[in-house]
Design a protein around this motif. Structure first.
Motif, PDB file in Angstrom:
ATOM      1  N   HIS A  85       0.834  -1.209   0.000  1.00  0.00           N
ATOM      2  CA  HIS A  85       0.000   0.000   0.000  1.00  0.00           C
ATOM      3  C   HIS A  85       0.865   1.255   0.000  1.00  0.00           C
ATOM      4  CE1 HIS A  85      -2.598  -3.082   2.100  1.00  0.00           C
ATOM      5  NE2 HIS A  85      -3.401  -2.705   1.118  1.00  0.00           N
ATOM      6  N   HIS A  86       1.908   1.244   0.811  1.00  0.00           N
ATOM      7  CA  HIS A  86       2.767   2.424   0.900  1.00  0.00           C
ATOM      8  C   HIS A  86       3.536   2.657  -0.400  1.00  0.00           C
ATOM      9  CE1 HIS A  86       1.880   3.328   5.035  1.00  0.00           C
ATOM     10  NE2 HIS A  86       2.220   2.118   5.441  1.00  0.00           N
ATOM     11  N   ALA A  87       3.958   1.581  -1.050  1.00  0.00           N
ATOM     12  CA  ALA A  87       4.677   1.731  -2.323  1.00  0.00           C
ATOM     13  C   ALA A  87       3.774   2.362  -3.380  1.00  0.00           C
ATOM     14  CB  ALA A  87       5.188   0.370  -2.794  1.00  0.00           C
ATOM     15  N   LEU A  88       2.520   1.937  -3.444  1.00  0.00           N
ATOM     16  CA  LEU A  88       1.606   2.494  -4.443  1.00  0.00           C
ATOM     17  C   LEU A  88       1.235   3.932  -4.107  1.00  0.00           C
ATOM     18  CD1 LEU A  88      -0.622  -0.651  -5.073  1.00  0.00           C
ATOM     19  CD2 LEU A  88       1.144   0.307  -6.570  1.00  0.00           C
ATOM     20  N   ALA A  89       1.148   4.263  -2.819  1.00  0.00           N
ATOM     21  CA  ALA A  89       0.923   5.659  -2.437  1.00  0.00           C
ATOM     22  C   ALA A  89       2.114   6.526  -2.839  1.00  0.00           C
ATOM     23  CB  ALA A  89       0.665   5.754  -0.935  1.00  0.00           C
ATOM     24  N   HIS A 109      -5.680   1.255   1.090  1.00  0.00           N
ATOM     25  CA  HIS A 109      -4.971   2.164   0.174  1.00  0.00           C
ATOM     26  C   HIS A 109      -5.108   3.610   0.637  1.00  0.00           C
ATOM     27  CE1 HIS A 109      -3.641  -0.669  -2.844  1.00  0.00           C
ATOM     28  NE2 HIS A 109      -4.859  -1.147  -2.986  1.00  0.00           N
ATOM     29  N   GLN A 110      -6.323   3.982   1.025  1.00  0.00           N
ATOM     30  CA  GLN A 110      -6.527   5.354   1.489  1.00  0.00           C
ATOM     31  C   GLN A 110      -5.778   5.609   2.792  1.00  0.00           C
ATOM     32  OE1 GLN A 110      -8.832   3.300   0.255  1.00  0.00           O
ATOM     33  NE2 GLN A 110     -10.467   4.395  -0.823  1.00  0.00           N
ATOM     34  N   ARG A 111      -5.743   4.627   3.668  1.00  0.00           N
ATOM     35  CA  ARG A 111      -5.021   4.801   4.931  1.00  0.00           C
ATOM     36  C   ARG A 111      -3.522   4.973   4.684  1.00  0.00           C
ATOM     37  NH1 ARG A 111      -7.525   0.490   9.330  1.00  0.00           N
ATOM     38  NH2 ARG A 111      -9.664   0.502   8.541  1.00  0.00           N
ATOM     39  N   ALA A 112      -3.029   4.407   3.591  1.00  0.00           N
ATOM     40  CA  ALA A 112      -1.606   4.537   3.266  1.00  0.00           C
ATOM     41  C   ALA A 112      -1.293   5.870   2.593  1.00  0.00           C
ATOM     42  CB  ALA A 112      -1.175   3.387   2.363  1.00  0.00           C
ATOM     43  N   GLY A 113      -2.325   6.608   2.186  1.00  0.00           N
ATOM     44  CA  GLY A 113      -2.092   7.915   1.583  1.00  0.00           C
ATOM     45  C   GLY A 113      -2.504   8.045   0.131  1.00  0.00           C
ATOM     46  N   SER A 114      -2.981   6.977  -0.498  1.00  0.00           N
ATOM     47  CA  SER A 114      -3.475   7.098  -1.872  1.00  0.00           C
ATOM     48  C   SER A 114      -4.740   7.959  -1.870  1.00  0.00           C
ATOM     49  CB  SER A 114      -3.775   5.717  -2.463  1.00  0.00           C
ATOM     50  OG  SER A 114      -2.581   4.994  -2.673  1.00  0.00           O
ATOM     51  N   ARG A 115      -4.846   8.830  -2.867  1.00  0.00           N
ATOM     52  CA  ARG A 115      -5.964   9.774  -2.911  1.00  0.00           C
ATOM     53  C   ARG A 115      -6.895   9.542  -4.101  1.00  0.00           C
ATOM     54  NH1 ARG A 115      -5.167   9.845   1.454  1.00  0.00           N
ATOM     55  NH2 ARG A 115      -4.195  11.411   2.798  1.00  0.00           N
ATOM     56  N   THR A 116      -6.331   9.246  -5.258  1.00  0.00           N
ATOM     57  CA  THR A 116      -7.169   9.042  -6.443  1.00  0.00           C
ATOM     58  C   THR A 116      -7.527   7.565  -6.517  1.00  0.00           C
ATOM     59  OG1 THR A 116      -5.941  10.810  -7.528  1.00  0.00           O
ATOM     60  CG2 THR A 116      -7.367   9.473  -8.920  1.00  0.00           C
ATOM     61  N   VAL A 117      -8.544   7.193  -5.737  1.00  0.00           N
ATOM     62  CA  VAL A 117      -8.916   5.791  -5.559  1.00  0.00           C
ATOM     63  C   VAL A 117     -10.385   5.595  -5.906  1.00  0.00           C
ATOM     64  CG1 VAL A 117      -9.046   3.853  -3.933  1.00  0.00           C
ATOM     65  CG2 VAL A 117      -7.225   5.558  -3.690  1.00  0.00           C
ATOM     66  N   ILE A 118     -10.689   4.552  -6.642  1.00  0.00           N
ATOM     67  CA  ILE A 118     -12.071   4.094  -6.795  1.00  0.00           C
ATOM     68  C   ILE A 118     -12.157   2.707  -6.169  1.00  0.00           C
ATOM     69  CG2 ILE A 118     -13.847   3.294  -8.412  1.00  0.00           C
ATOM     70  CD1 ILE A 118     -13.115   5.546 -10.270  1.00  0.00           C
ATOM     71  N   VAL A 218      -1.918  -5.435  -9.598  1.00  0.00           N
ATOM     72  CA  VAL A 218      -1.129  -5.777  -8.416  1.00  0.00           C
ATOM     73  C   VAL A 218      -1.949  -6.669  -7.490  1.00  0.00           C
ATOM     74  CG1 VAL A 218       0.190  -4.891  -6.453  1.00  0.00           C
ATOM     75  CG2 VAL A 218       0.058  -3.548  -8.559  1.00  0.00           C
ATOM     76  N   GLY A 219      -1.533  -7.932  -7.386  1.00  0.00           N
ATOM     77  CA  GLY A 219      -2.143  -8.826  -6.413  1.00  0.00           C
ATOM     78  C   GLY A 219      -3.548  -9.264  -6.736  1.00  0.00           C
ATOM     79  N   SER A 220      -3.840  -9.499  -7.995  1.00  0.00           N
ATOM     80  CA  SER A 220      -5.180  -9.969  -8.380  1.00  0.00           C
ATOM     81  C   SER A 220      -5.077 -11.053  -9.442  1.00  0.00           C
ATOM     82  CB  SER A 220      -6.028  -8.811  -8.925  1.00  0.00           C
ATOM     83  OG  SER A 220      -7.291  -9.288  -9.379  1.00  0.00           O
ATOM     84  N   PHE A 269      11.230  -1.257  -4.562  1.00  0.00           N
ATOM     85  CA  PHE A 269      12.104  -0.208  -5.106  1.00  0.00           C
ATOM     86  C   PHE A 269      11.433   1.163  -5.140  1.00  0.00           C
ATOM     87  CE2 PHE A 269       9.600  -1.544  -8.677  1.00  0.00           C
ATOM     88  CZ  PHE A 269       9.528  -0.469  -9.533  1.00  0.00           C
ATOM     89  N   LEU A 270      10.106   1.205  -4.950  1.00  0.00           N
ATOM     90  CA  LEU A 270       9.388   2.482  -4.947  1.00  0.00           C
ATOM     91  C   LEU A 270       9.483   3.205  -3.606  1.00  0.00           C
ATOM     92  CD1 LEU A 270       6.142   1.379  -6.823  1.00  0.00           C
ATOM     93  CD2 LEU A 270       8.014   2.774  -7.744  1.00  0.00           C
TER      94      LEU A 270
END
Length: 275
Positions: A85-89, A109-118, A218-220, A269-270
């Protein structure tokens, strides 16, 4: 971002594409203690999740669902984002993500800081009345469930996906609260098995897809059509698709790049200090 990755080709794929539509699944949240549904071959590990029609039509199904949810919800409510989650954020913070489309209902995802999420399949932390559409929090319903069913919360049950719990017992005495406004049926604000994703949500994803220049899964396993259709649409539009997944996916023949590795390892690596 660093030039190397433990997953050969992934850093280059991300570097080549400036507007990624990232589609995530249960494999993103397993490191947060939330189990997934499918094995490496994409087959069910357990009984499929509750069916929408049965939930709406059968009081016994609602009793079983909410009794198990009473025990399973705290594990979701207390779950914390993991390195995936943090890497994608972090990738979004670099301006590289057109949209993060998640099939998960845990809100991590939102808790990790991602904002543009559906949230394609909705969010488990919200509850909706199927009569008057009133919304409330899952934590509020948890309090009502505990009050109506003293003693149930101390029962022992195994962890199951999406706030469920492995508990088989006589559920006939379990009291299911009704909507406080109209007395209607309460349902978690998620898309159940056999239920359709709201059309406006699907159209919003397609609008983002038209602005993207590649798709990263990722992961699906993409075994559920509601997510797979967007990979199909990307392929029809000529967009390259890469996937990180332990095991096969429904879209293997559409992929430009396939990474067989744990999500956190492939995306390390992100993160700061990643290599």
């Amino acid at each position: 971002m660093p030039a190397t990755s433990p997953a050969p080709g992934l850093a280059a794929f991300i570097a080549r594409h400036r507007r990624l539509l990232v589609l995530t699944g249960a494999g993103c949240s397993t490191d947060s203690g939330i189990p997934d549904y499918r094995d490496a071959d994409g087959q069910w590990k357990r009984t499929p999740p509750v069916d929408y029609r049965a939930f709406m039509a059968e009081p016994a199904t609602r009793q079983r669902y909410w009794a198990r949810s009473l025990l399973g919800w705290p594990r979701i409510g207390l779950a914390r984002p993991n390195a995936t989650h943090h890497a994608l954020a972090a990738l979004e913070a670099e301006g590289r993500v057109e949209l993060l489309l998640t099939q998960n209902v845990d809100g991590l995802h939102q808790r990790a800081g991602s904002r543009t999420v559906i949230d394609l399949h909705g969010r488990l932390d919200a509850v909706c009345c199927m009569g008057c559409q009133a919304r409330s929090t899952r934590e509020h319903l948890q309090q009502r469930l505990r009050q109506a069913n003293p003693g149930w919360e101390v029962r022992q049950a195994g962890t199951a996906p999406d706030g469920d719990a492995d508990l088989d017992t006589d559920f006939s005495g379990f009291q299911v609260p009704a909507c406080e406004r109209c007395g209607g049926i309460l349902k978690p604000d998620v898309v159940f098995f056999g239920e359709n994703v709201p059309r406006a949500r699907v159209e919003a994803v397609h609008a983002h897809l038209r602005q993207a220049d590649a798709v990263l899964v990722v992961g699906s396993s993409l075994m559920v059509y509601s997510g797979f259709r967007f990979v199909q649409a990307a392929a029809r539009a000529g967009l390259p698709v890469a996937a990180i997944n332990l095991g096969r996916t429904r879209a293997d023949d559409l992929l430009e790049l396939k990474i067989h590795a744990p999500c956190a390892q492939a995306l390390a690596f992100l993160l700061p200090g990643g290599h």
